[in-house]
Scaffold this active site. Structure first.
Site, PDB file in Angstrom:
ATOM      1  N   ASP A 142      50.430  51.228  13.727  1.00  0.00           N
ATOM      2  CA  ASP A 142      51.302  51.912  14.697  1.00  0.00           C
ATOM      3  C   ASP A 142      51.739  53.490  14.239  1.00  0.00           C
ATOM      4  O   ASP A 142      52.289  53.770  13.592  1.00  0.00           O
ATOM      5  CB  ASP A 142      52.564  51.218  14.619  1.00  0.00           C
ATOM      6  CG  ASP A 142      53.595  51.455  15.685  1.00  0.00           C
ATOM      7  OD1 ASP A 142      53.106  52.412  16.733  1.00  0.00           O
ATOM      8  OD2 ASP A 142      54.790  51.209  15.852  1.00  0.00           O
ATOM      9  N   HIS A 151      53.965  46.683  23.256  1.00  0.00           N
ATOM     10  CA  HIS A 151      54.997  46.993  22.095  1.00  0.00           C
ATOM     11  C   HIS A 151      56.333  47.842  22.488  1.00  0.00           C
ATOM     12  O   HIS A 151      56.136  48.720  23.064  1.00  0.00           O
ATOM     13  CB  HIS A 151      54.010  47.708  21.201  1.00  0.00           C
ATOM     14  CG  HIS A 151      54.627  48.083  19.782  1.00  0.00           C
ATOM     15  ND1 HIS A 151      54.568  47.302  18.624  1.00  0.00           N
ATOM     16  CD2 HIS A 151      55.359  49.492  19.430  1.00  0.00           C
ATOM     17  CE1 HIS A 151      55.103  48.138  17.574  1.00  0.00           C
ATOM     18  NE2 HIS A 151      55.695  49.441  18.373  1.00  0.00           N
ATOM     19  N   MET A 157      63.530  49.583  15.117  1.00  0.00           N
ATOM     20  CA  MET A 157      63.503  50.575  13.981  1.00  0.00           C
ATOM     21  C   MET A 157      65.361  51.082  14.101  1.00  0.00           C
ATOM     22  O   MET A 157      65.727  51.974  14.701  1.00  0.00           O
ATOM     23  CB  MET A 157      62.859  52.003  14.416  1.00  0.00           C
ATOM     24  CG  MET A 157      61.581  52.008  14.134  1.00  0.00           C
ATOM     25  SD  MET A 157      60.301  52.895  15.246  1.00  0.00           S
ATOM     26  CE  MET A 157      60.279  51.913  16.712  1.00  0.00           C
ATOM     27  N   SER A 184      50.494  56.995  22.981  1.00  0.00           N
ATOM     28  CA  SER A 184      49.986  58.232  23.904  1.00  0.00           C
ATOM     29  C   SER A 184      48.492  57.873  24.248  1.00  0.00           C
ATOM     30  O   SER A 184      48.296  58.621  25.438  1.00  0.00           O
ATOM     31  CB  SER A 184      50.160  59.292  23.181  1.00  0.00           C
ATOM     32  OG  SER A 184      50.081  59.300  21.907  1.00  0.00           O
ATOM     33  N   MET A 240      65.185  51.891  18.819  1.00  0.00           N
ATOM     34  CA  MET A 240      65.656  52.821  17.982  1.00  0.00           C
ATOM     35  C   MET A 240      67.088  53.049  18.210  1.00  0.00           C
ATOM     36  O   MET A 240      67.619  53.090  19.287  1.00  0.00           O
ATOM     37  CB  MET A 240      64.798  54.326  18.242  1.00  0.00           C
ATOM     38  CG  MET A 240      63.176  53.994  18.404  1.00  0.00           C
ATOM     39  SD  MET A 240      62.323  55.588  18.333  1.00  0.00           S
ATOM     40  CE  MET A 240      60.771  54.983  18.348  1.00  0.00           C
ATOM     41  N   SER A 245      52.128  50.907  23.471  1.00  0.00           N
ATOM     42  CA  SER A 245      53.660  51.227  23.167  1.00  0.00           C
ATOM     43  C   SER A 245      54.277  51.947  24.645  1.00  0.00           C
ATOM     44  O   SER A 245      53.485  52.857  24.970  1.00  0.00           O
ATOM     45  CB  SER A 245      53.746  52.053  21.984  1.00  0.00           C
ATOM     46  OG  SER A 245      55.068  52.602  22.184  1.00  0.00           O
ATOM     47  N   ASP A 291      59.515  49.667  21.430  1.00  0.00           N
ATOM     48  CA  ASP A 291      60.257  50.376  20.231  1.00  0.00           C
ATOM     49  C   ASP A 291      61.807  50.479  20.361  1.00  0.00           C
ATOM     50  O   ASP A 291      62.167  51.024  21.445  1.00  0.00           O
ATOM     51  CB  ASP A 291      59.633  51.766  20.243  1.00  0.00           C
ATOM     52  CG  ASP A 291      58.111  51.689  19.672  1.00  0.00           C
ATOM     53  OD1 ASP A 291      58.007  51.181  18.555  1.00  0.00           O
ATOM     54  OD2 ASP A 291      57.269  52.267  20.347  1.00  0.00           O
ATOM     55  N   HIS A 293      59.538  46.379  18.341  1.00  0.00           N
ATOM     56  CA  HIS A 293      59.636  46.760  16.954  1.00  0.00           C
ATOM     57  C   HIS A 293      60.922  47.462  16.585  1.00  0.00           C
ATOM     58  O   HIS A 293      61.402  48.403  17.387  1.00  0.00           O
ATOM     59  CB  HIS A 293      58.455  47.769  16.884  1.00  0.00           C
ATOM     60  CG  HIS A 293      58.336  48.895  15.618  1.00  0.00           C
ATOM     61  ND1 HIS A 293      57.588  49.856  15.624  1.00  0.00           N
ATOM     62  CD2 HIS A 293      58.897  48.805  14.647  1.00  0.00           C
ATOM     63  CE1 HIS A 293      57.737  50.511  14.623  1.00  0.00           C
ATOM     64  NE2 HIS A 293      58.512  49.790  13.718  1.00  0.00           N
TER      65      HIS A 293
HETATM   66  C1  DX5 Z   1      56.536  55.569  16.702  1.00  0.00           C
HETATM   67  C2  DX5 Z   1      56.577  54.041  17.466  1.00  0.00           C
HETATM   68  C3  DX5 Z   1      55.213  54.061  17.891  1.00  0.00           C
HETATM   69  C4  DX5 Z   1      54.905  55.090  19.011  1.00  0.00           C
HETATM   70  C5  DX5 Z   1      53.400  55.149  18.792  1.00  0.00           C
HETATM   71  O1  DX5 Z   1      57.914  55.366  15.791  1.00  0.00           O
HETATM   72  O2  DX5 Z   1      56.909  52.970  16.569  1.00  0.00           O
HETATM   73  O3  DX5 Z   1      55.187  52.624  18.723  1.00  0.00           O
HETATM   74  O4  DX5 Z   1      55.284  54.676  20.389  1.00  0.00           O
HETATM   75  O5  DX5 Z   1      53.170  56.153  19.671  1.00  0.00           O
HETATM   76  P1  DX5 Z   1      51.530  56.969  19.477  1.00  0.00           P
HETATM   77  O6  DX5 Z   1      50.559  55.916  19.766  1.00  0.00           O
HETATM   78  O7  DX5 Z   1      51.627  58.005  20.537  1.00  0.00           O
HETATM   79  O8  DX5 Z   1      51.344  57.430  18.223  1.00  0.00           O
HETATM   80 ZN    ZN Z   2      56.347  51.188  17.194  1.00  0.00          ZN
END
Ligand code: DX5
Ligand code: ZN
Length: 228
Positions: free
Chosen positions: A180, A38, A73, A203, A42, A15, A40, A71
């Site tokens: 995830d 990946h 959100m 991370s 948002m 991600s 994200d 993804h």
């Molecule tokens: C959180 C995201 C994840 C995030 C995961 O809402 O959907 O994809 O980047 O990060 P880590 O692996 O650090 O938990």
């Molecule tokens: Zn995600």
């Protein structure tokens, strides 16, 4: 490029949420040995954080050596999700909690030639989805509350992963399970054993000394602990 998930395969999806957006090209180069990137999306309504939209996704698709796994959100997935397929993402995952007509949306997205994922927040049960799970290519089980990277893995999600995998196998379906949130060397084995086969790690990969080494290590742990 299509992600072409197969439930026999184990896939690592870094991600970029916590990557350096000022230097996104270099950040994408670091993860070119992964299976998909990946991304994200948002909207500051569905989750208390804001990232970017379709034009950034188009640029990432152009720059990335590997497929883009989007993804979403965001609220009003019915109206917003198709644009991410048009932006060139290989897979588009929307949240069940944000969709009014998830089956219609899944079919519309499939017609646009993307893999379709449905995501659940940690407190949303899988059971209401099980009768219609064959409409999707992937089930994303959040293992943290969505919104931010770097949170701790919710151990309580492991039985949910197990139940989902069992139901999918019992129905003889080919649906991938993506996890995830908080996925790392410490947690990936338990996710794989429970039946997940697509692993998002933000991370864990971007804070590692060497992202490519971390990707190989995670892949190896997932392969050697697969439920299949
Ligand atoms: C959180 C995201 C994840 C995030 C995961 O809402 O959907 O994809 O980047 O990060 P880590 O692996 O650090 O938990
Ligand atoms: Zn995600």
């Amino acid at each position: 490029m299509n992600a072409a998930y197969s439930t026999d395969g184990q896939y690592i999806h870094p991600s970029i949420l916590n990557a350096d957006f000022m230097d996104i090209g270099t950040e994408l180069d670091k993860i070119s040995t992964a299976d998909s990137v990946h991304v994200d999306i948002m909207d500051n309504h569905f989750v208390p954080n804001l990232t970017f939209g379709t034009s950034m996704v188009e640029q990432i698709v152009r720059r990335s050596a590997i497929p883009v796994d989007a993804h979403l959100m965001i609220e009003d997935a019915d109206r917003e999700a198709p644009a991410y397929a048009e932006a060139g993402a290989s897979s588009v995952t929307f949240h069940l909690e944000a969709a009014t007509a998830p089956i219609k949306l899944a079919r519309d997205l499939r017609r646009k030639n993307v893999e379709v994922g449905v995501a659940l927040r940690p407190a949303t049960p899988i059971e209401p989805l099980l009768d219609v799970i064959g409409e999707f290519d992937m089930l994303l089980l959040m293992t943290v509350e969505p919104g931010f990277g770097g949170q701790s893995f919710l151990e309580t999600m492991l039985p949910k992963i197990r139940r989902a995998r069992r139901a999918i196998s019992d129905a003889n379906l080919e649906v991938s399970i993506q996890v995830d949130g908080g996925v790392s060397r410490e947690t990936i084995e338990r996710c794989a054993e429970a039946g997940a086969n697509v692993f998002v790690a933000g991370s864990a990969i971007y804070r590692a000394q060497d992202a490519a080494d971390e990707i190989s290590a995670l892949r190896e742990l997932a392969r050697t602990h697969t439920a299949h």
